[in-house]
Design a protein around this motif. Structure first.
Motif, PDB file in Angstrom:
ATOM      1  N   TYR A   4       0.616  -1.033  -0.284  1.00 33.40           N
ATOM      2  CA  TYR A   4      -0.037   0.189  -0.046  1.00 33.40           C
ATOM      3  C   TYR A   4       1.516   0.972  -0.468  1.00 33.40           C
ATOM      4  CZ  TYR A   4      -4.153  -3.471   1.775  1.00 33.40           C
ATOM      5  OH  TYR A   4      -4.888  -4.382   1.948  1.00 33.40           O
ATOM      6  N   THR A   5       0.012   2.270  -0.909  1.00 37.86           N
ATOM      7  CA  THR A   5       0.931   3.665  -0.935  1.00 37.86           C
ATOM      8  C   THR A   5       0.119   4.504  -0.502  1.00 37.86           C
ATOM      9  OG1 THR A   5       2.674   3.033  -2.345  1.00 37.86           O
ATOM     10  CG2 THR A   5       2.749   4.722  -2.433  1.00 37.86           C
ATOM     11  N   LEU A   6      -0.128   5.844   0.389  1.00 35.64           N
ATOM     12  CA  LEU A   6      -0.589   6.492   1.071  1.00 35.64           C
ATOM     13  C   LEU A   6       0.232   7.892   0.534  1.00 35.64           C
ATOM     14  CD1 LEU A   6      -3.083   6.649   2.388  1.00 35.64           C
ATOM     15  CD2 LEU A   6      -2.065   7.027   4.555  1.00 35.64           C
ATOM     16  N   HIS A   7      -0.533   8.849  -0.464  1.00 35.33           N
ATOM     17  CA  HIS A   7       0.224   9.528  -0.902  1.00 35.33           C
ATOM     18  C   HIS A   7      -0.768  10.432   0.349  1.00 35.33           C
ATOM     19  CE1 HIS A   7       0.944   9.437  -4.796  1.00 35.33           C
ATOM     20  NE2 HIS A   7      -0.324   7.664  -4.983  1.00 35.33           N
ATOM     21  N   CYS A   8       0.285  11.442   1.228  1.00 30.87           N
ATOM     22  CA  CYS A   8      -0.230  11.894   2.254  1.00 30.87           C
ATOM     23  C   CYS A   8       0.615  12.991   2.949  1.00 30.87           C
ATOM     24  CB  CYS A   8      -0.495  10.839   3.351  1.00 30.87           C
ATOM     25  SG  CYS A   8       1.047  10.647   3.854  1.00 30.87           S
ATOM     26  N   PHE A   9       0.293  13.760   4.010  1.00 32.23           N
ATOM     27  CA  PHE A   9       0.797  14.413   4.861  1.00 32.23           C
ATOM     28  C   PHE A   9       0.904  14.849   5.888  1.00 32.23           C
ATOM     29  CE2 PHE A   9      -2.014  17.167   3.415  1.00 32.23           C
ATOM     30  CZ  PHE A   9      -2.516  17.900   3.807  1.00 32.23           C
ATOM     31  N   ALA A  10       1.767  15.827   6.899  1.00 26.34           N
ATOM     32  CA  ALA A  10       1.558  15.009   8.337  1.00 26.34           C
ATOM     33  C   ALA A  10       0.339  15.903   9.057  1.00 26.34           C
ATOM     34  CB  ALA A  10       2.587  15.686   9.087  1.00 26.34           C
ATOM     35  N   GLN A  11       0.468  16.884   8.805  1.00 20.66           N
ATOM     36  CA  GLN A  11      -0.961  17.880   9.032  1.00 20.66           C
ATOM     37  C   GLN A  11      -2.612  17.496   8.292  1.00 20.66           C
ATOM     38  OE1 GLN A  11       1.580  18.505   7.602  1.00 20.66           O
ATOM     39  NE2 GLN A  11       3.507  19.397   8.937  1.00 20.66           N
ATOM     40  N   SER A  12      -2.522  16.392   7.950  1.00 23.58           N
ATOM     41  CA  SER A  12      -3.681  16.010   7.341  1.00 23.58           C
ATOM     42  C   SER A  12      -4.741  15.115   8.328  1.00 23.58           C
ATOM     43  CB  SER A  12      -4.130  15.452   6.234  1.00 23.58           C
ATOM     44  OG  SER A  12      -5.301  14.721   5.598  1.00 23.58           O
ATOM     45  N   GLY A  13      -5.595  14.729   8.817  1.00 23.81           N
ATOM     46  CA  GLY A  13      -6.379  14.201   9.848  1.00 23.81           C
ATOM     47  C   GLY A  13      -7.055  13.615   8.764  1.00 23.81           C
ATOM     48  N   ASN A  14      -7.579  13.306   8.161  1.00 21.47           N
ATOM     49  CA  ASN A  14      -7.896  12.798   6.815  1.00 21.47           C
ATOM     50  C   ASN A  14      -7.405  11.419   6.203  1.00 21.47           C
ATOM     51  OD1 ASN A  14     -10.813  13.432   6.522  1.00 21.47           O
ATOM     52  ND2 ASN A  14     -10.070  15.282   5.902  1.00 21.47           N
ATOM     53  N   ALA A  15      -5.199  12.020   6.758  1.00 15.79           N
ATOM     54  CA  ALA A  15      -4.967  11.279   5.772  1.00 15.79           C
ATOM     55  C   ALA A  15      -4.388  10.060   7.048  1.00 15.79           C
ATOM     56  CB  ALA A  15      -3.525  11.925   5.456  1.00 15.79           C
ATOM     57  N   TYR A  16      -4.493  10.839   8.002  1.00 17.02           N
ATOM     58  CA  TYR A  16      -4.454  10.488   9.700  1.00 17.02           C
ATOM     59  C   TYR A  16      -5.537   9.389   9.472  1.00 17.02           C
ATOM     60  CZ  TYR A  16      -3.472   9.402  14.336  1.00 17.02           C
ATOM     61  OH  TYR A  16      -3.316   8.986  15.900  1.00 17.02           O
ATOM     62  N   LYS A  17      -6.796   9.264   9.626  1.00 15.64           N
ATOM     63  CA  LYS A  17      -7.227   7.947   9.300  1.00 15.64           C
ATOM     64  C   LYS A  17      -6.903   6.802   9.099  1.00 15.64           C
ATOM     65  CE  LYS A  17     -11.115  11.602   9.477  1.00 15.64           C
ATOM     66  NZ  LYS A  17     -12.310  11.787   8.685  1.00 15.64           N
ATOM     67  N   VAL A  18      -6.614   7.136   7.395  1.00 13.96           N
ATOM     68  CA  VAL A  18      -5.962   6.088   7.035  1.00 13.96           C
ATOM     69  C   VAL A  18      -4.775   5.206   7.090  1.00 13.96           C
ATOM     70  CG1 VAL A  18      -5.220   5.465   4.198  1.00 13.96           C
ATOM     71  CG2 VAL A  18      -7.348   6.428   4.635  1.00 13.96           C
ATOM     72  N   ALA A  19      -3.388   5.936   7.204  1.00 14.59           N
ATOM     73  CA  ALA A  19      -2.238   5.694   7.689  1.00 14.59           C
ATOM     74  C   ALA A  19      -2.304   4.764   8.911  1.00 14.59           C
ATOM     75  CB  ALA A  19      -1.583   6.933   8.421  1.00 14.59           C
ATOM     76  N   LEU A  20      -3.237   5.290  10.337  1.00 13.21           N
ATOM     77  CA  LEU A  20      -3.636   4.670  11.325  1.00 13.21           C
ATOM     78  C   LEU A  20      -4.505   3.527  11.193  1.00 13.21           C
ATOM     79  CD1 LEU A  20      -3.041   4.806  14.615  1.00 13.21           C
ATOM     80  CD2 LEU A  20      -6.304   5.143  13.926  1.00 13.21           C
ATOM     81  N   MET A  21      -5.531   3.155  10.344  1.00 17.39           N
ATOM     82  CA  MET A  21      -5.372   2.214   9.859  1.00 17.39           C
ATOM     83  C   MET A  21      -5.399   0.964   9.773  1.00 17.39           C
ATOM     84  SD  MET A  21      -8.356  -0.025   9.368  1.00 17.39           S
ATOM     85  CE  MET A  21      -9.423  -1.581   8.695  1.00 17.39           C
ATOM     86  N   LEU A  22      -4.160   1.459   8.313  1.00 21.93           N
ATOM     87  CA  LEU A  22      -2.758   0.823   7.671  1.00 21.93           C
ATOM     88  C   LEU A  22      -1.771   0.369   9.207  1.00 21.93           C
ATOM     89  CD1 LEU A  22      -2.159   3.403   4.607  1.00 21.93           C
ATOM     90  CD2 LEU A  22      -2.927   0.252   4.886  1.00 21.93           C
ATOM     91  N   GLU A  23      -1.460   1.392   9.532  1.00 23.26           N
ATOM     92  CA  GLU A  23      -0.880   0.396  10.812  1.00 23.26           C
ATOM     93  C   GLU A  23      -1.103  -0.255  12.080  1.00 23.26           C
ATOM     94  OE1 GLU A  23       3.467   2.136  12.794  1.00 23.26           O
ATOM     95  OE2 GLU A  23       2.477   2.445  10.123  1.00 23.26           O
ATOM     96  N   LEU A  24      -2.282   0.222  12.624  1.00 25.39           N
ATOM     97  CA  LEU A  24      -2.788  -0.651  13.800  1.00 25.39           C
ATOM     98  C   LEU A  24      -3.333  -1.812  13.169  1.00 25.39           C
ATOM     99  CD1 LEU A  24      -4.815   1.509  15.600  1.00 25.39           C
ATOM    100  CD2 LEU A  24      -2.562   0.729  16.464  1.00 25.39           C
ATOM    101  N   SER A  25      -3.288  -2.012  11.638  1.00 25.73           N
ATOM    102  CA  SER A  25      -3.812  -3.161  10.992  1.00 25.73           C
ATOM    103  C   SER A  25      -2.090  -4.007  10.653  1.00 25.73           C
ATOM    104  CB  SER A  25      -4.272  -3.197   9.969  1.00 25.73           C
ATOM    105  OG  SER A  25      -5.440  -2.174   9.837  1.00 25.73           O
ATOM    106  N   GLY A  26      -1.126  -3.598  10.414  1.00 27.34           N
ATOM    107  CA  GLY A  26       0.380  -3.820  10.472  1.00 27.34           C
ATOM    108  C   GLY A  26       0.435  -4.830   9.230  1.00 27.34           C
ATOM    109  N   ALA A  27      -0.329  -3.396   8.182  1.00 28.49           N
ATOM    110  CA  ALA A  27       0.075  -3.640   6.974  1.00 28.49           C
ATOM    111  C   ALA A  27       1.095  -3.248   6.200  1.00 28.49           C
ATOM    112  CB  ALA A  27      -0.745  -2.824   6.124  1.00 28.49           C
TER     113      ALA A  27
END
Length: 212
Positions: A4-27
Motif C-alpha cells: 500500500y502507498t498512501l499519498h499524505c502529509f503529516a497535518q492531514s487528519g483525513n490522511a491520518y485516519k487511513v494511516a492509523l488503520m494501516l499501521e494498527l492492522s500491521g499492513a
C-alpha cells in the motif's frame, strides 16, 4: 515496493485516519508525502494523474487507486480483515458514524483548525460559527460514548478511526476538550491500542518550514 502507498502529509487528519488503520492492522505500507501547503494536490498534474478532486488522502494498492477517507477505510476493512463489523446492523452503524464524522465533525473541525493554525486568520465571525458547529458535534459524540468503550460495539472499528482523525490536535483546534470527558477517555483507549502513533509520528511533513 510496499503493498500500500498512501499519498499524505503529516497535518492531514483525513490522511491520518487511513494511516492509523494501516499501521494498527500491521499492513505493509509506505507514506508518500504530498506538498499540500505549496499547492501540490491542487496542481493540474496532480488532478490529472492522481486525484481529480485535488484532495488527500489517496491510496494505491495493486493497481487500485482510491480517494476519500471513508471509502478507503471501508476498502481496507475488506482487504485486511481488521476493524470491521460483526453483522449488517453493525455495518450500517459504522457507516452512520463515518457519515456523521465527514459531515458534522471533521468538516467543521478541520476547517476551524486550518483557519486558526495555518491560515492564521485570527478570531472572526467564521471561526466563531465553526467552533459552535464543532462543539455541537463533540457533544453528540460525547453523549454517545457515555458507557461505551468504542463507537460501535465493544471494540475499535473504522468508525473510531474516522471520528478521531482530527481530535489528537486540541491545541491546534483551539477548543478546550475538558468539557468532553467521554471523548477524552475514548481517545486514551485509542492511544492504548498496540502500535498507535500520533499523526506527526506516522506521516511525513512535520514540522512545516518557517516562512521567510
Amino acid at each position: 515496493m510496499s503493498d500500500y502507498t498512501l499519498h499524505c502529509f503529516a497535518q492531514s487528519g483525513n490522511a491520518y485516519k487511513v494511516a492509523l488503520m494501516l499501521e494498527l492492522s500491521g499492513a505493509d505500507w509506505t507514506p508518500q508525502w504530498v506538498d499540500f501547503f505549496n499547492g501540490a494536490s491542487r496542481s493540474p498534474e496532480f488532478r490529472e494523474t492522481v486525484n481529480e478532486m485535488g484532495e488527500i488522502p489517496v491510496l494505491d494498492h495493486k493497481g487500485t487507486r482510491l480517494t476519500q477517507s471513508g471509502v478507503i477505510l471501508d476498502y481496507l476493512t475488506s482487504e485486511l480483515g481488521t476493524f470491521g463489523w460483526k453483522n449488517e446492523e453493525e455495518r450500517r452503524e459504522v457507516l452512520r458514524w463515518i457519515l456523521f464524522d465527514n459531515h458534522k465533525l471533521t468538516s467543521y473541525t478541520a476547517t476551524l483548525r486550518f483557519l486558526r493554525m495555518f491560515a492564521k486568520t485570527g478570531e472572526t465571525e467564521v471561526t466563531a460559527w465553526l467552533e459552535g458547529r464543532a462543539k455541537g458535534a463533540y457533544a453528540v459524540l460525547d453523549a454517545h460514548l457515555n458507557g461505551r468503550s468504542f463507537t460501535v460495539g465493544d471494540r475499535p472499528t473504522i468508525a473510531d478511526f474516522s471520528l478521531c482523525g482530527y481530535l489528537f490536535w486540541p491545541d491546534e483546534i483551539g477548543i478546550d476538550f475538558s468539557a468532553y470527558p467521554n471523548i477524552n477517555r475514548w481517545l486514551d483507549a485509542i492511544r492504548a491500542l498496540p502500535g498507535w502513533k500520533s499523526p506527526y509520528d506516522l506521516m511525513p511533513g512535520h514540522p512545516l518550514p518557517a516562512k521567510s
